[in-house]
Scaffold this active site. Structure first.
Site, PDB file in Angstrom:
ATOM      1  N   ALA A  11       0.718  -1.192  -0.079  1.00 35.61           N
ATOM      2  CA  ALA A  11       0.027  -0.009   0.154  1.00 35.61           C
ATOM      3  C   ALA A  11       0.908   1.302  -0.048  1.00 35.61           C
ATOM      4  CB  ALA A  11      -0.748  -0.112   1.193  1.00 35.61           C
ATOM      5  N   GLU A  37       1.734   2.766  -6.783  1.00 36.27           N
ATOM      6  CA  GLU A  37       1.632   1.636  -8.046  1.00 36.27           C
ATOM      7  C   GLU A  37       1.261   2.865  -9.055  1.00 36.27           C
ATOM      8  OE1 GLU A  37      -0.265   1.245  -5.127  1.00 36.27           O
ATOM      9  OE2 GLU A  37      -0.160  -0.712  -4.590  1.00 36.27           O
ATOM     10  N   ASP A  96      25.164  28.726 -31.961  1.00 36.71           N
ATOM     11  CA  ASP A  96      26.199  29.400 -32.663  1.00 36.71           C
ATOM     12  C   ASP A  96      25.963  29.586 -34.109  1.00 36.71           C
ATOM     13  OD1 ASP A  96      28.483  30.855 -33.274  1.00 36.71           O
ATOM     14  OD2 ASP A  96      29.405  28.954 -33.889  1.00 36.71           O
TER      15      ASP A  96
END
Length: 618
Positions: free
Chosen positions: A406, A410, A452
């Site tokens: 618990a 999950e 650049d």
């Protein structure tokens, strides 16, 4: 500079206790790489050493009592020892190998025979090709500008050095992709909880937890496998064809068939198939942005250079694999193919890079570590407390496992995977392929991007937006022409039509048509002119057929304009010129206006010069 100093050169020494050295003979030499790392790692004054046979450099971290000047002699002695052994036909043995030396020597003839069956292509010759004269390079490869390689020499080089293909990264198998979906701590915790639930009889809990884990893995597997298949399919695209001189004949071959010593013919719009030393160059210019990042084409020459360690962009007598010929013509002898080319070296270096953890992976790892510690503490406490109160150990074990299951979120892995999969799908919609799910999260974490020059985030393409023709400013928008009075038709504006024709004729851009679509190969500036003419309705190929090209007079230092001579159907010859506005204007005494040829007055010149200055200012 003596010989020892030339062997090892310190190239980066800014950070105290750390220096990078360029080592003679290390480039492409795995034995010297291993010897340097082995010997230097045993030195107590050195804390870390990493050599690279791909760059020919070695990184050394040392204690505060040393300097780069004290480390150089250590490296030089190892290099000298290695060269001495190579000269004598022996190799220095590592500790523990002395007993096997006599056995290995006794087997040497057999090993040499077996090597011919199992070894790969030989290493290609390494030279500073830009320092050699073109004739010297031709002699080294036993070729000539007129005849090229013979069929026998081509086959010998192909057998010796292999095909001209870049090294491919090992594709991930379906099982590897599927397994990696379970390679995270939260998923491992869920799997452990499901397993313990089965052991203790909690079958329903185990099925629910396993369902979440499998759904999470399926989403990740589906997304990554599709990306992997798409990326692999891109490598099956047909290689461009290349013009090569062999046995005195001009042949068109696949780039994969090119080998060392081949004479490659370079023309506008063609890709360079391998690294090559120029033998001839006639106003040759090459777009090397794929290799150097410079968006402007580089003008090439044939003469030998004098400086050894110069950047690739300054090696004007060399052309490199993957670059594009934008103008002029040339002839070059191939000196490096496949993984030994400059682009192949970059690909090999990129393949050795390790993938760092993404921010999300680090955060999930931290969450997982905390969950393990907290769950272990709480569940262990509950289990001990239940036993102390007299409850059975099996019941307390089941309760502790349920509590641990618990505590594990999950839905966290599934939510993270689903979110990343949606991000990958959105990027694919924008034509960006992402191989791994976590990469899209890293992309989203970027706050600052430093780039650049043009061509990095642009297409490196130009387009015409304004024209001055017939003493009138014409705007270009959505492939249409606009004057202050409104829309213009090309057929109603003779000056504009004539300007586009001259821009197309005095132009080296190649036009390729396929299934109603056209593509252009040339410099960005010249391609922009041809693109405008095509969109305006000019039949470029028909125009060039009507005025066949005789020759080009290219720009030079003392001639800031380019001219092209064409056959004229009735007047003999047509000369088209483009270049510096002021220089071209100085050669003119007439101009077109309202479809009529008029004398170019001084006020007209001033108006044209004023408009040129205004457009340059914009």
């Amino acid at each position: 500079m003596d010989r020892q100093d030339a062997m090892v050169q310190a190239i980066h020494t800014t950070v105290p206790g750390r220096a990078r050295f360029k080592v003679e003979g290390l480039y492409r030499s795995e034995p010297l790489k291993k010897l340097l790392e082995f010997r230097l790692a045993r030195n107590l004054e050195i804390s870390h050493v990493s050599a690279s046979a791909l760059t020919g450099t070695i990184l050394v971290c040392f204690n505060s009592g040393n300097t780069p000047q004290t480390i150089e002699p250590l490296i030089s002695r190892i290099v000298q020892e290695h060269q001495h052994h190579l000269h004598n036909g022996t190799l220095p043995a590592a500790p523990g190998q002395a007993a096997a030396t006599s056995v290995i020597r006794g087997l040497a003839p057999s090993l040499n025979t077996i090597k011919g069956y199992f070894s790969g292509p030989e290493d290609q010759p390494q030279e500073n090709w830009h320092l050699l004269e073109a004739e010297e390079v031709l002699t080294k490869f036993n070729t000539s500008p007129d005849a090229g390689l013979s069929a026998a020499a081509v086959q010998k080089n192909l057998d010796k050095f292999g095909s001209n293909v870049l090294p491919e990264s090992q594709p991930r198998s379906s099982w590897e992709i599927f397994y990696q979906q379970f390679n995270s701590l939260p998923v491992a915790l869920l799997g452990a909880a499901a397993g313990l639930s089965i052991v203790t009889g909690g079958l329903v809990d185990a099925v629910l937890i396993a369902g979440v884990v499998v759904a999470n893995a399926f989403i990740g597997y589906k997304t990554e496998s599709e990306a992997e298949k798409t990326i692999r399919s891109l490598q099956t695209i047909m290689q461009p064809m290349t013009l090569v001189i062999r046995d005195g004949k001009l042949r068109e071959l696949s780039s994969e068939e090119i080998t060392l010593g081949d004479l490659v013919v370079l023309r506008p719009g063609s890709y360079v198939p391998a690294d090559a030393r120029l033998v001839e160059a006639r106003h040759l210019s090459v777009d090397e942005s794929a290799l150097t990042g410079e968006s402007m084409p580089v003008v090439k020459t044939c003469g030998a250079l004098t400086e050894e360690n110069i950047p690739l962009g300054d090696r004007v007598n060399m052309v490199f694999m993957g670059t594009l010929v934008t103008g002029g013509e040339g002839l070059a002898v191939v000196v490096a193919i496949g993984s030994f080319s400059e682009i192949g070296l970059i690909q090999t270096l990129a393949g050795e890079a390790t993938t760092p953890e993404t921010p999300l992976e680090r955060q999930l790892g931290e969450v997982g570590d905390r969950l393990v510690l907290i769950c272990a503490g709480i569940c262990g406490g509950v289990f001990i407390l239940g036993l102390w109160r007299g409850l059975s150990w099996l019941e307390m074990l089941r309760n502790s496992i349920c509590l641990a299951a618990a505590a594990v979120p999950e839905g966290l892995p599934a939510a993270a995977t689903t979110t990343l999969a949606l991000g990958v799908r959105d990027m694919k919609r924008h034509h960006v392929l992402i191989r791994r799910l976590n990469a899209v999260e890293t992309l989203g974490a970027v706050e600052v991007v430093c780039l650049d020059k043009t061509g990095t985030i642009t297409h490196n393409q130009m387009s015409v937006v304004q024209i001055f023709a017939g003493m009138q400013v014409v705007k270009v928008a959505a492939s249409k022409f606009w004057s202050p009075q409104g829309s213009l038709s090309l057929t109603e504006h003779a000056e504009l039509e004539r300007l586009l024709e001259v821009s197309v004729l005095c132009n080296e851009t190649k036009v390729y048509c396929k299934e109603g679509q056209y593509s252009l190969r040339g410099t960005p500036t010249e391609s922009a002119m041809v693109d405008l003419a095509i969109k305006a309705g000019v039949d470029v190929k028909a125009l060039r057929r009507r005025y066949p090209l005789e020759k080009f007079n290219y720009r030079s230092e003392d001639r800031p304009f380019m001219g092209s001579f064409h056959e004229h159907p009735s007047k003999g010859q047509l000369l088209a010129i483009k270049g510096s506005p002021l220089e071209v204007l100085a050669m003119c005494d007439r101009h077109l206006r309202d479809g009529r040829k008029l004398r170019l007055k001084e006020e007209d010149r001033l108006e044209i010069e004023s408009q040129n200055a205004a457009m340059a200012g914009d």
